[in-house]
Write an enzyme that holds these catalytic residues in place. Structure first.
Site, PDB file in Angstrom:
ATOM      1  N   ASP A  48      -0.111  -4.754   9.851  1.00 20.58           N
ATOM      2  CA  ASP A  48      -1.130  -3.810   9.400  1.00 20.58           C
ATOM      3  C   ASP A  48      -2.391  -4.627   9.144  1.00 20.58           C
ATOM      4  O   ASP A  48      -2.430  -5.463   8.243  1.00 20.58           O
ATOM      5  CB  ASP A  48      -0.652  -3.111   8.122  1.00 20.58           C
TER       6      ASP A  48
ATOM      7  N   TRP B 140       0.867  -1.181   0.000  1.00 21.17           N
ATOM      8  CA  TRP B 140       0.000   0.000   0.000  1.00 21.17           C
ATOM      9  C   TRP B 140       0.908   1.237   0.000  1.00 21.17           C
ATOM     10  O   TRP B 140       1.785   1.355   0.855  1.00 21.17           O
ATOM     11  CB  TRP B 140      -0.884  -0.050   1.251  1.00 21.17           C
TER      12      TRP B 140
ATOM     13  N   LYS C 210     -12.992  -0.674   6.854  1.00 22.71           N
ATOM     14  CA  LYS C 210     -13.613  -1.635   5.943  1.00 22.71           C
ATOM     15  C   LYS C 210     -14.562  -2.582   6.665  1.00 22.71           C
ATOM     16  O   LYS C 210     -15.698  -2.765   6.245  1.00 22.71           O
ATOM     17  CB  LYS C 210     -12.523  -2.434   5.219  1.00 22.71           C
TER      18      LYS C 210
HETATM   19  N1  PLA Z   1      -3.441  -0.321   5.477  1.00 23.32           N
HETATM   20  C1  PLA Z   1      -3.802  -0.884   4.318  1.00 23.32           C
HETATM   21  C2  PLA Z   1      -3.112  -2.110   3.864  1.00 23.32           C
HETATM   22  C3  PLA Z   1      -4.823  -0.312   3.556  1.00 23.32           C
HETATM   23  O1  PLA Z   1      -5.173  -0.874   2.415  1.00 23.32           O
HETATM   24  C4  PLA Z   1      -5.465   0.868   4.005  1.00 23.32           C
HETATM   25  C5  PLA Z   1      -6.548   1.528   3.196  1.00 23.32           C
HETATM   26  C6  PLA Z   1      -5.050   1.390   5.238  1.00 23.32           C
HETATM   27  C7  PLA Z   1      -4.040   0.771   5.934  1.00 23.32           C
HETATM   28  C8  PLA Z   1      -5.615   2.632   5.845  1.00 23.32           C
HETATM   29  O2  PLA Z   1      -6.932   2.710   5.966  1.00 23.32           O
HETATM   30  P1  PLA Z   1      -7.633   3.737   6.974  1.00 23.32           P
HETATM   31  O3  PLA Z   1      -6.617   4.724   7.400  1.00 23.32           O
HETATM   32  O4  PLA Z   1      -8.722   4.333   6.191  1.00 23.32           O
HETATM   33  O5  PLA Z   1      -8.084   2.871   8.087  1.00 23.32           O
HETATM   34  N2  PLA Z   1      -6.457   1.422   1.807  1.00 23.32           N
HETATM   35  C9  PLA Z   1      -7.515   1.913   0.909  1.00 23.32           C
HETATM   36  C10 PLA Z   1      -7.810   3.369   1.102  1.00 23.32           C
HETATM   37  C11 PLA Z   1      -8.794   1.147   1.151  1.00 23.32           C
HETATM   38  C12 PLA Z   1      -6.657   4.305   1.063  1.00 23.32           C
HETATM   39  O6  PLA Z   1      -5.744   4.157   0.222  1.00 23.32           O
HETATM   40  O7  PLA Z   1      -6.672   5.213   1.885  1.00 23.32           O
HETATM   41  C13 PLA Z   1      -7.055   1.630  -0.538  1.00 23.32           C
HETATM   42  O8  PLA Z   1      -7.822   1.901  -1.465  1.00 23.32           O
HETATM   43  O9  PLA Z   1      -5.948   1.095  -0.692  1.00 23.32           O
END
Ligand code: PLA
Length: 408
Positions: free
Chosen positions: A218, A136, A254
């Site tokens: 995570d 991510w 989520k």
């Molecule tokens: N860690 C991972 C692996 C994630 O995919 C995401 C969210 C988060 C942490 C953080 O989410 P939060 O702070 O909202 O709790 N990833 C999303 C959204 C769903 C984003 O990028 O913010 C994504 O589309 O990858």
């Protein structure tokens, strides 16, 4: 330093759009009626609508009917922290029984990662963090900005098999500095949708012990991957049962659909309760000047859902429903890709797990899909499976087949 004509900020350059949230902005701007948003990982119903879970709706009503807008303590709602730790580690985990955890409420997964990273920068001697490749995108920014400057990648995804590069991963981990912080996605790896098997997790744990790594889990998708909260916590519990000290960032974005409420928790697992208490005192010193104390509304909802047996059972059922719909979309997309004659092998679509599919589409193919088919997705070829429904699976499959032929 300053330009007289333009003022004090005239030198400020336009920043690049965010690789994920920038896609949502581009989607909003499009006026094409066929546009399809598969960028950000946010659950949608078959009708393409955001979903407020019934368990969450009922909990929310209870919270609203008893308004309280006082400040929370620096570490948030105490019950929220206790319930969150129990959700991750399990009722009878030795971590919980022996109070080895310092758990604090923070701003969803991102804020929890950030507080954890800053705590490590202050109190952990090794400044190396090992991130899966790919990961991510925010992981690459959060750690150095918090002061953990040495970010290194370990092999994770193998494009040829579209699966885990287990050998490559272990080889890279064995070469990494002893004591490194090892970032692991607890389940539903983002963006690849590829998780280690149980045996592979055992192998990773062995290397982590050998190399005295500090695991940082995570956990943004507990319950979303398999539909089963316990199953999705397997890796965390396996490491905890081995007595590993570790960090854990949990998000309720989520699994409870509380995206914008920013509800999450950071846990530091220490050797014993006395150390955990001192760790908590230091977490407060990180949080107080950062955001003082966390927001109460979303966390109060989570407490109600986790505390009330009826709401808890309903939540578990609804969670399974979301996971099942996503898996249904995997099967359907796979069938539609075959029907559309999309060149290549597509079994990875049904084999991957969680919110996303890592399609294997190249950047030019993604750009083509966006330009010609108005499909909005990240440039690495990731699609949010939750953004699909019966009708759009067919549309997407036809678009993919066209994109591959047009940009081989
Ligand atoms: N860690 C991972 C692996 C994630 O995919 C995401 C969210 C988060 C942490 C953080 O989410 P939060 O702070 O909202 O709790 N990833 C999303 C959204 C769903 C984003 O990028 O913010 C994504 O589309 O990858």
């Amino acid at each position: 330093m300053t330009s007289a004509a333009g003022g004090l900020f005239s030198h400020v350059e336009q920043g690049p759009p965010d690789p994920i949230l920038g896609i949502a902005e581009a989607y909003k701007k499009s006026t094409n009626p066929k546009k399809l948003n598969l960028g950000v990982g946010a659950y949608r119903t078959e009708e393409g609508k955001p979903l407020v879970l019934e368990a969450v709706r009922r909990a929310e009503q209870a919270v609203v009917s008893n308004p309280d807008h006082e400040y929370l303590p620096i570490t948030g709602i105490p019950e929220f922290n206790a319930l969150s730790a129990r959700l991750a580690f399990g009722e009878d985990s030795s971590v919980i029984r022996e109070n080895c955890n310092a758990t604090v409420q923070a701003l969803s997964g991102t804020g929890s990662l950030r507080v954890g990273a800053e705590f490590l920068a202050r109190h952990y001697p090794v400044r190396t963090v090992l991130l899966p490749s790919p990961t991510w995108p925010s992981h690459n920014k959060i750690f150095p900005l918090a002061g953990v400057a040495d970010v290194r990648a370990y092999r994770y995804f193998k494009p040829s098999s579209r699966g885990l590069d287990y050998e490559g991963m272990l080889e890279d981990l064995r070469k990494a500095p002893e004591g490194s912080i090892l970032l692991l996605h607890a389940c539903a790896h983002n963006p690849t949708g590829v998780d280690p098997s149980l045996d592979q997790w055992r192998g990773i744990l062995e290397v982590a012990k050998e190399k005295k790594f500090l695991p940082f889990f995570d956990s943004a998708y507990q319950g979303f991957a398999s539909g089963d909260l316990e199953r999705d916590a397997t890796a965390i519990r396996m490491f905890a049962d081995e007595g590993m000290e570790m960090l854990l960032a949990q998000s309720y974005a989520k699994n409870m659909g509380l995206y914008g409420e920013r509800v999450g928790a950071l846990t530091v697992v220490a050797r014993d309760a006395a150390i955990a208490e001192r760790v908590e005192s230091q977490l407060k010193l990180v949080i107080r000047p950062m955001f003082s104390n966390p927001p109460r509304f979303g966390a109060a909802i989570v407490v109600k859902v986790l505390q009330d047996p009826e709401l808890y059972a309903l939540w578990r059922k609804e969670l399974k429903g979301m996971a099942d719909r996503i898996n249904g979309m995997r099967t359907l997309l796979f069938q539609e890709l075959q029907r559309a004659g999309a060149p290549g092998k597509w079994s990875h679509i049904v084999e991957q797990i969680g919110m996303f599919s890592f399609t294997g589409l190249s950047k030019p193919q993604v750009e083509y899909l966006t330009a010609k088919w108005h499909v909005y997705m990240t440039l690495d070829g990731r699609i949010s499976m939750a953004g699909l429904n019966q009708a759009s699976c067919r549309y997407l499959a036809e678009g993919i087949a066209d994109a591959i032929r047009a940009c081989p």
